[in-house]
Design a protein around this motif. Sequence first.
Motif, PDB file in Angstrom:
ATOM      1  N   PRO A  64       0.806  -1.220   0.000  1.00 49.72           N
ATOM      2  CA  PRO A  64       0.000   0.000   0.000  1.00 49.72           C
ATOM      3  C   PRO A  64       0.848   1.282   0.000  1.00 49.72           C
ATOM      4  N   ASN A  65       0.345   2.309  -0.690  1.00 53.90           N
ATOM      5  CA  ASN A  65       0.868   3.671  -0.561  1.00 53.90           C
ATOM      6  C   ASN A  65       2.221   3.948  -1.230  1.00 53.90           C
ATOM      7  N   VAL A  66       2.681   3.065  -2.106  1.00 56.07           N
ATOM      8  CA  VAL A  66       3.987   3.291  -2.742  1.00 56.07           C
ATOM      9  C   VAL A  66       3.879   4.166  -3.997  1.00 56.07           C
ATOM     10  N   GLY A  67       2.626   4.370  -4.490  1.00 53.03           N
ATOM     11  CA  GLY A  67       2.441   5.231  -5.664  1.00 53.03           C
ATOM     12  C   GLY A  67       1.979   4.498  -6.910  1.00 53.03           C
ATOM     13  N   LYS A  68       1.339   3.361  -6.754  1.00 50.86           N
ATOM     14  CA  LYS A  68       0.885   2.584  -7.920  1.00 50.86           C
ATOM     15  C   LYS A  68      -0.153   3.344  -8.743  1.00 50.86           C
ATOM     16  N   SER A  69      -1.153   3.896  -8.059  1.00 54.41           N
ATOM     17  CA  SER A  69      -2.209   4.602  -8.799  1.00 54.41           C
ATOM     18  C   SER A  69      -1.671   5.892  -9.413  1.00 54.41           C
ATOM     19  N   THR A  70      -0.759   6.542  -8.699  1.00 55.83           N
ATOM     20  CA  THR A  70      -0.139   7.759  -9.242  1.00 55.83           C
ATOM     21  C   THR A  70       0.609   7.405 -10.529  1.00 55.83           C
ATOM     22  N   LEU A  71       1.298   6.266 -10.520  1.00 58.92           N
ATOM     23  CA  LEU A  71       2.031   5.835 -11.716  1.00 58.92           C
ATOM     24  C   LEU A  71       1.056   5.544 -12.857  1.00 58.92           C
ATOM     25  N   PRO A  75      -2.761   4.661   3.070  1.00 56.89           N
ATOM     26  CA  PRO A  75      -2.588   3.329   2.483  1.00 56.89           C
ATOM     27  C   PRO A  75      -3.933   2.691   2.172  1.00 56.89           C
ATOM     28  N   GLN A  76      -3.939   1.758   1.254  1.00 54.67           N
ATOM     29  CA  GLN A  76      -5.133   0.989   0.882  1.00 54.67           C
ATOM     30  C   GLN A  76      -6.268   1.845   0.319  1.00 54.67           C
ATOM     31  N   THR A  77      -5.895   2.833  -0.486  1.00 55.79           N
ATOM     32  CA  THR A  77      -6.924   3.635  -1.153  1.00 55.79           C
ATOM     33  C   THR A  77      -7.541   2.827  -2.291  1.00 55.79           C
ATOM     34  N   THR A  78      -6.686   2.150  -3.076  1.00 48.28           N
ATOM     35  CA  THR A  78      -7.215   1.370  -4.207  1.00 48.28           C
ATOM     36  C   THR A  78      -7.814   0.071  -3.687  1.00 48.28           C
ATOM     37  N   ARG A  79      -9.039  -0.223  -4.123  1.00 45.95           N
ATOM     38  CA  ARG A  79      -9.695  -1.443  -3.632  1.00 45.95           C
ATOM     39  C   ARG A  79      -9.954  -2.461  -4.720  1.00 45.95           C
ATOM     40  N   ASN A 126      10.170   4.148  -6.808  1.00 50.52           N
ATOM     41  CA  ASN A 126       9.412   5.403  -6.913  1.00 50.52           C
ATOM     42  C   ASN A 126       9.807   6.380  -5.794  1.00 50.52           C
ATOM     43  N   LYS A 127       9.351   7.602  -5.948  1.00 44.26           N
ATOM     44  CA  LYS A 127       9.528   8.704  -4.987  1.00 44.26           C
ATOM     45  C   LYS A 127      10.999   9.109  -4.848  1.00 44.26           C
ATOM     46  N   THR A 128      11.750   9.034  -5.965  1.00 45.27           N
ATOM     47  CA  THR A 128      13.161   9.463  -5.920  1.00 45.27           C
ATOM     48  C   THR A 128      13.264  10.926  -5.492  1.00 45.27           C
ATOM     49  N   ASP A 129      12.227  11.729  -5.802  1.00 44.07           N
ATOM     50  CA  ASP A 129      12.266  13.153  -5.450  1.00 44.07           C
ATOM     51  C   ASP A 129      12.339  13.358  -3.938  1.00 44.07           C
ATOM     52  N   ALA A 130      11.861  12.386  -3.172  1.00 47.81           N
ATOM     53  CA  ALA A 130      11.814  12.570  -1.720  1.00 47.81           C
ATOM     54  C   ALA A 130      12.696  11.564  -0.983  1.00 47.81           C
ATOM     55  N   LEU A 135      12.378   6.403 -10.504  1.00 47.14           N
ATOM     56  CA  LEU A 135      11.658   7.568 -11.030  1.00 47.14           C
ATOM     57  C   LEU A 135      10.805   8.228  -9.957  1.00 47.14           C
ATOM     58  N   SER A 136      10.138   9.291 -10.373  1.00 48.57           N
ATOM     59  CA  SER A 136       9.113   9.886  -9.520  1.00 48.57           C
ATOM     60  C   SER A 136       7.822   9.899 -10.320  1.00 48.57           C
ATOM     61  N   ALA A 137       6.890   9.053  -9.918  1.00 52.80           N
ATOM     62  CA  ALA A 137       5.622   8.941 -10.654  1.00 52.80           C
ATOM     63  C   ALA A 137       4.867  10.258 -10.603  1.00 52.80           C
ATOM     64  N   GLN A 138       5.082  10.987  -9.510  1.00 57.20           N
ATOM     65  CA  GLN A 138       4.319  12.210  -9.304  1.00 57.20           C
ATOM     66  C   GLN A 138       4.912  13.401 -10.033  1.00 57.20           C
ATOM     67  N   ASN A 139       6.250  13.428 -10.124  1.00 61.76           N
ATOM     68  CA  ASN A 139       6.896  14.662 -10.582  1.00 61.76           C
ATOM     69  C   ASN A 139       7.707  14.535 -11.852  1.00 61.76           C
TER      70      ASN A 139
HETATM   71  N1  LIG Z   1       7.019  12.453  -3.081  1.00 59.64           N
HETATM   72  C1  LIG Z   1       6.340  11.639  -3.883  1.00 59.64           C
HETATM   73  N2  LIG Z   1       5.128  11.203  -3.502  1.00 59.64           N
HETATM   74  C2  LIG Z   1       4.465  10.359  -4.342  1.00 59.64           C
HETATM   75  C3  LIG Z   1       5.011   9.940  -5.582  1.00 59.64           C
HETATM   76  N3  LIG Z   1       4.133   9.093  -6.168  1.00 59.64           N
HETATM   77  C4  LIG Z   1       3.075   8.997  -5.326  1.00 59.64           C
HETATM   78  N4  LIG Z   1       3.251   9.769  -4.221  1.00 59.64           N
HETATM   79  C5  LIG Z   1       2.331   9.954  -3.095  1.00 59.64           C
HETATM   80  O1  LIG Z   1       2.192   8.731  -2.384  1.00 59.64           O
HETATM   81  C6  LIG Z   1       0.872   8.611  -1.859  1.00 59.64           C
HETATM   82  C7  LIG Z   1       0.269   7.281  -2.286  1.00 59.64           C
HETATM   83  O2  LIG Z   1       0.076   7.293  -3.679  1.00 59.64           O
HETATM   84  P1  LIG Z   1      -0.940   6.285  -4.391  1.00 59.64           P
HETATM   85  O3  LIG Z   1      -0.720   6.419  -5.852  1.00 59.64           O
HETATM   86  O4  LIG Z   1      -2.322   6.465  -3.847  1.00 59.64           O
HETATM   87  O5  LIG Z   1      -0.343   4.909  -3.859  1.00 59.64           O
HETATM   88  P2  LIG Z   1      -0.858   3.414  -4.096  1.00 59.64           P
HETATM   89  O6  LIG Z   1       0.348   2.552  -4.120  1.00 59.64           O
HETATM   90  O7  LIG Z   1      -1.776   3.342  -5.268  1.00 59.64           O
HETATM   91  O8  LIG Z   1      -1.657   3.198  -2.750  1.00 59.64           O
HETATM   92  P3  LIG Z   1      -2.727   2.058  -2.307  1.00 59.64           P
HETATM   93  O9  LIG Z   1      -4.047   2.478  -2.834  1.00 59.64           O
HETATM   94  O10 LIG Z   1      -2.616   2.138  -0.814  1.00 59.64           O
HETATM   95  O11 LIG Z   1      -2.266   0.732  -2.800  1.00 59.64           O
HETATM   96  C8  LIG Z   1       0.088   9.817  -2.369  1.00 59.64           C
HETATM   97  O12 LIG Z   1       0.051  10.783  -1.349  1.00 59.64           O
HETATM   98  C9  LIG Z   1       0.906  10.287  -3.549  1.00 59.64           C
HETATM   99  O13 LIG Z   1       0.763  11.676  -3.769  1.00 59.64           O
HETATM  100  C10 LIG Z   1       6.316  10.450  -5.967  1.00 59.64           C
HETATM  101  O14 LIG Z   1       6.858  10.185  -7.034  1.00 59.64           O
HETATM  102  N5  LIG Z   1       6.913  11.285  -5.067  1.00 59.64           N
END
Ligand SMILES: Nc1nc2c(ncn2[C@@H]2O[C@H](COP(=O)(O)OP(=O)(O)OP(=O)(O)O)[C@@H](O)[C@H]2O)c(=O)[nH]1
Length: 307
Positions: free
Chosen positions: A24-31, A47-51, A131-135, A162-166
């Motif tokens: 959970p929460n590693v950024g899968k949906s953001t990617l 964590p656990q937003t995606t169901r 993921n989240k190399t930016d942070a 990489l950074s999925a977000q940025n």
């Molecule tokens: N700093 C940073 N934060 C990120 C990055 N990608 C995702 N996040 C943050 O990480 C959090 C979780 O992102 P999600 O995409 O919801 O993660 P997920 O893995 O789909 O989460 P689950 O639904 O719990 O499985 C969010 O607050 C995002 O904004 C990134 O590249 N850098």
Amino acid sequence: MSDPSMTSDGATTHSGFVAIVGKPNVGKSTLLNSFLGTKVAPTSPRPQTTRRGVRGISTTDTHQIVFVDTPGLHKPKDALGKYMNHEVHSALADVDVIIWVVDLRHPPTDEDELVARQVRELPKPLFLVGNKTDAAKYPDEAMKLYRAQLEGRSAETSEIMLSAQNNPLQVATLREQILDILPENPFFYPRGAASDQSRETWAAEIIREEAMKKLREELPYAVATRVNRWTEREDGLQRIEGEIVVEKNAHKGMVIGSGGKQLREIGQAARKQLEVFLDRKVFLGLEVIVIPGWREDEEALRELGYE
Ligand SMILES: Nc1nc2c(ncn2[C@@H]2O[C@H](COP(=O)(O)OP(=O)(O)OP(=O)(O)O)[C@@H](O)[C@H]2O)c(=O)[nH]1
């Protein structure tokens, strides 16, 4: 008869399913959203937003990737949690390629090991995505530890940080690498399709995302959402009527908040998102209802679309 693996001008088509897995929460949906350049799946700091396994589709002239975003693999506490993990297992069984997303801000945990165990033996190409190399303070060191979890894997394994977000450019590079290994296949979805979800499910997920962001403690996990009615007025206004489902009467008041303030805020934030993505004015009506113990009730889970 025309060959289904060719475009109308005779080029061969390639397509395949790609599972995005991870704890959970590693950024899968953001990617996933970054791959598609639009919002298909809900994301939140919780964590656990995606169901459920959401499919997002990316198509070029000759290639189609069907990404399957999966819930974070975790130790389940209830029937909903079991359903979520089942979604991961069935996605892994059905896909051509696996993306394992890890959070480089931290070293691997037991939950990462749970995922590593699932993917280590699978004879399918795998991309380890740091993921989240930016942070991340020590991304290279963290990546080394995640890489070690795949030791002994014999199928093709690649990696990218990489950074999925940025960083959309790095995400585009990964997408190109996936395109290169897709098998020869006809397209599974029409060219214009972005997702397999109905618009109602998509909107319900956006409402749930906003509810999860605003609610505190256990409450975000005790909430489900659904959209029951969606009508379009002649002037383009989208009238959407949805429900926020809670497990107990006591939770209802907590979601609504004093004088209805919290429900109003959830509704406003969701409406704004819907308006951006639909590029239309939206009227969003929200009601809070109680389905006692829905997370443990198989029938209620099915009724709420978790099937
Ligand atoms: N700093 C940073 N934060 C990120 C990055 N990608 C995702 N996040 C943050 O990480 C959090 C979780 O992102 P999600 O995409 O919801 O993660 P997920 O893995 O789909 O989460 P689950 O639904 O719990 O499985 C969010 O607050 C995002 O904004 C990134 O590249 N850098």
